[in-house]
Design a protein around this motif. Sequence first.
Motif, PDB file in Angstrom:
ATOM      1  N   MET A 122      33.549  33.790  51.592  1.00  0.00           N
ATOM      2  CA  MET A 122      32.356  33.515  50.775  1.00  0.00           C
ATOM      3  C   MET A 122      32.708  33.180  49.329  1.00  0.00           C
ATOM      4  O   MET A 122      31.826  32.869  48.533  1.00  0.00           O
ATOM      5  CB  MET A 122      31.420  34.728  50.805  1.00  0.00           C
ATOM      6  CG  MET A 122      30.750  34.953  52.151  1.00  0.00           C
ATOM      7  SD  MET A 122      29.562  36.331  52.074  1.00  0.00           S
ATOM      8  CE  MET A 122      30.634  37.749  52.160  1.00  0.00           C
ATOM      9  N   ASP A 123      34.006  33.278  49.002  1.00  0.00           N
ATOM     10  CA  ASP A 123      34.472  33.013  47.633  1.00  0.00           C
ATOM     11  C   ASP A 123      33.782  33.934  46.625  1.00  0.00           C
ATOM     12  O   ASP A 123      33.483  33.543  45.498  1.00  0.00           O
ATOM     13  CB  ASP A 123      34.219  31.541  47.265  1.00  0.00           C
ATOM     14  CG  ASP A 123      35.115  31.094  46.110  1.00  0.00           C
ATOM     15  OD1 ASP A 123      36.217  31.662  45.952  1.00  0.00           O
ATOM     16  OD2 ASP A 123      34.696  30.200  45.350  1.00  0.00           O
ATOM     17  N   ASP A 124      33.540  35.199  47.045  1.00  0.00           N
ATOM     18  CA  ASP A 124      32.882  36.196  46.201  1.00  0.00           C
ATOM     19  C   ASP A 124      33.963  37.014  45.501  1.00  0.00           C
ATOM     20  O   ASP A 124      34.471  38.018  46.015  1.00  0.00           O
ATOM     21  CB  ASP A 124      31.995  37.095  47.061  1.00  0.00           C
ATOM     22  CG  ASP A 124      31.169  38.070  46.237  1.00  0.00           C
ATOM     23  OD1 ASP A 124      31.538  38.336  45.075  1.00  0.00           O
ATOM     24  OD2 ASP A 124      30.164  38.584  46.762  1.00  0.00           O
ATOM     25  N   HIS A 125      34.339  36.578  44.299  1.00  0.00           N
ATOM     26  CA  HIS A 125      35.472  37.184  43.602  1.00  0.00           C
ATOM     27  C   HIS A 125      35.176  38.608  43.129  1.00  0.00           C
ATOM     28  O   HIS A 125      36.062  39.475  43.168  1.00  0.00           O
ATOM     29  CB  HIS A 125      35.891  36.307  42.423  1.00  0.00           C
ATOM     30  CG  HIS A 125      36.384  34.956  42.838  1.00  0.00           C
ATOM     31  ND1 HIS A 125      37.575  34.761  43.496  1.00  0.00           N
ATOM     32  CD2 HIS A 125      35.809  33.717  42.722  1.00  0.00           C
ATOM     33  CE1 HIS A 125      37.740  33.473  43.749  1.00  0.00           C
ATOM     34  NE2 HIS A 125      36.685  32.811  43.301  1.00  0.00           N
ATOM     35  N   ASP A 126      33.949  38.855  42.684  1.00  0.00           N
ATOM     36  CA  ASP A 126      33.611  40.210  42.223  1.00  0.00           C
ATOM     37  C   ASP A 126      33.760  41.224  43.355  1.00  0.00           C
ATOM     38  O   ASP A 126      34.339  42.303  43.174  1.00  0.00           O
ATOM     39  CB  ASP A 126      32.178  40.249  41.681  1.00  0.00           C
ATOM     40  CG  ASP A 126      32.055  39.572  40.322  1.00  0.00           C
ATOM     41  OD1 ASP A 126      33.102  39.355  39.680  1.00  0.00           O
ATOM     42  OD2 ASP A 126      30.923  39.272  39.924  1.00  0.00           O
ATOM     43  N   SER A 127      33.228  40.863  44.518  1.00  0.00           N
ATOM     44  CA  SER A 127      33.308  41.790  45.649  1.00  0.00           C
ATOM     45  C   SER A 127      34.741  41.949  46.146  1.00  0.00           C
ATOM     46  O   SER A 127      35.152  43.038  46.553  1.00  0.00           O
ATOM     47  CB  SER A 127      32.413  41.302  46.786  1.00  0.00           C
ATOM     48  OG  SER A 127      31.057  41.303  46.370  1.00  0.00           O
ATOM     49  N   GLN A 128      35.512  40.875  46.093  1.00  0.00           N
ATOM     50  CA  GLN A 128      36.922  40.984  46.470  1.00  0.00           C
ATOM     51  C   GLN A 128      37.640  41.997  45.581  1.00  0.00           C
ATOM     52  O   GLN A 128      38.431  42.815  46.051  1.00  0.00           O
ATOM     53  CB  GLN A 128      37.612  39.625  46.342  1.00  0.00           C
ATOM     54  CG  GLN A 128      37.217  38.610  47.392  1.00  0.00           C
ATOM     55  CD  GLN A 128      37.905  37.274  47.146  1.00  0.00           C
ATOM     56  OE1 GLN A 128      39.106  37.206  46.937  1.00  0.00           O
ATOM     57  NE2 GLN A 128      37.118  36.200  47.171  1.00  0.00           N
ATOM     58  N   ARG A 129      37.354  41.932  44.297  1.00  0.00           N
ATOM     59  CA  ARG A 129      38.030  42.825  43.358  1.00  0.00           C
ATOM     60  C   ARG A 129      37.656  44.288  43.626  1.00  0.00           C
ATOM     61  O   ARG A 129      38.493  45.182  43.570  1.00  0.00           O
ATOM     62  CB  ARG A 129      37.659  42.435  41.924  1.00  0.00           C
ATOM     63  CG  ARG A 129      38.495  43.154  40.872  1.00  0.00           C
ATOM     64  CD  ARG A 129      38.280  42.553  39.496  1.00  0.00           C
ATOM     65  NE  ARG A 129      39.187  43.184  38.530  1.00  0.00           N
ATOM     66  CZ  ARG A 129      40.449  42.833  38.356  1.00  0.00           C
ATOM     67  NH1 ARG A 129      40.966  41.851  39.079  1.00  0.00           N
ATOM     68  NH2 ARG A 129      41.211  43.458  37.469  1.00  0.00           N
TER      69      ARG A 129
END
Length: 570
Positions: free
Chosen positions: A192-199
């Motif tokens: 999903m290219d969700d960088h905040d959630s990845q972090r």
Amino acid sequence: MKLFNLLLASALTLPLAQTANSSQQLVKTVSAGSSQPKQAGPSPNQSNFTQGSLEEGDQVFSETNRRFDAYSFDGQTSETIHITVTSEAFNPVVYLIHEATDEMVKRQTGESGTVSLIQRLPQNGSYVILVSAAATLGEGNYQVRIAGVQELNQSEAEAYRLSAQGSHQAQRGELEAAIQSYEQALVLYREMDDHDSQRIILSNLVLAWGELLNRYVAVNEYQQAIDAAESVMVIAGKLGDRTIESSVLGTLGFIHEELEDYERAIELHQQALEIALELEDKTLQARALNNLGVTFKAQGDYPRAINAYEQSLTLAQEAEDLERQINALGNLANAHKLSGNYQIAISYYEQFLAFTQETENLERQLNALSNLANIHQLLENHQQATSYYEQAIVVAKKVDDWSNSTLENELMNLYLGLGEVNISQGDYRQSVYFFEESLSLLAPRLEVDGEPQADARFCRALNGLGIANRNLGNYQQAISSFEKCLRVSQQTGDSGSEGTALGNLGTIHGTLGNPQKAIEYFQQALELLDDNQDRLKQGQILRNLGASHIQLGNHQQAEYFLLARPRNCS
């Protein structure tokens, strides 16, 4: 030793998607004295986020002196809202408060510059969001967003389910399962290219792997611990968190120290120190130097250990890190004690004791008092030793969270010390009391499942009790104590205690006018001594054998033993 200690009390909550029809509107509340609230402007870099800044002149919490900004919004009962705050300048903390009741609904501390809070609102009305920093007087820019949680697409719903499942598994201690859930969620958030959630997921993986690492170390499963540490290092690298890397390197150093691979342990601690120097973090530097000192001490290299501890103490003082100061003082005291620098050790233990009394840490107070008692006993400062032992007993009995076995273990050592000090002072009746107290605690531990258990303290107490009774003229009681020690030491293979008991039995039979019996015991004691060790004991036993043969009128044999030299002694 405290190991990988960057774990939070709970995992971070992951954000849900914001829907297009979310109706919450953030209004920033200005400081007292301003009559109108102002609409916070949108961030030019992130849509749906509001730009804010913690800066001089902001309101502060009276208890912590930390700055905060306040935002308000209207909500309805059972509505679920999602608050996200990100900052490159500080680690954010978010408070959600119901304005009418002034009740704090939830508080969430972030990790690596991001905090995410999801909460079902308990009632209708206005709510206040407070944005602050984890560090005192934290300042800098941040972005804050509030969204209503209403609809999720399939991937978002599955990712959130997996992340929530991982959090629940981690809270139950199911760490391997939690790691698997987090890793599955991470794959979806990458798609999903969700960088905040990845972090946030990566941060939670650090927590889970770190706790698993601690668990492996606690049960000496060192290879599994090394594997877990390597996983943490990989994730910390992705997060760019050099602080975590330094901490894990310290834990790896401890593991290799336990494996007696001291050179590798030193390399790892030095790598941790290099990172701390790059970060200009004095607390991390103090920790790494302290760990180096521990490894040097384990090698028996006390001068290098002392040098590392002294540097650690200086840095901890500069950083005003009380915990590190206390650790360094205790370690310096111990290293100087092991080096035979007793007066310097006393000075450090007294400083260590003062800090532990100030912080009301009873276990550390006990450590300081018992070591001070032991050193004064070695220096034959009997009154000071007695005073410290008595204080230590009082403190030991105050520790509420110890198991009975831990408390009993500490009391055994203290009673033994007091018994020996009283023998040195000639107060044999008092020494009998303390040795008997120690034995009453030791006796239940001497047999497990029908097998005798080795504990040198048992014979130490029995021999002390026997010596005290011998000096009181209670010879049969003394012989009983020595014979009991002899039996136990032979059962457990404790040759040192066996030799001491044999020597004491020889001495008391000589005193009672049984020289032939004394010779039998002295001869057995002599045979137990190693050719290359215990030369002083050999010399003493040889002289006792000579004296016993004089009692028997065997002057030729007496001369032989009195002129004999310890084995392998030129």
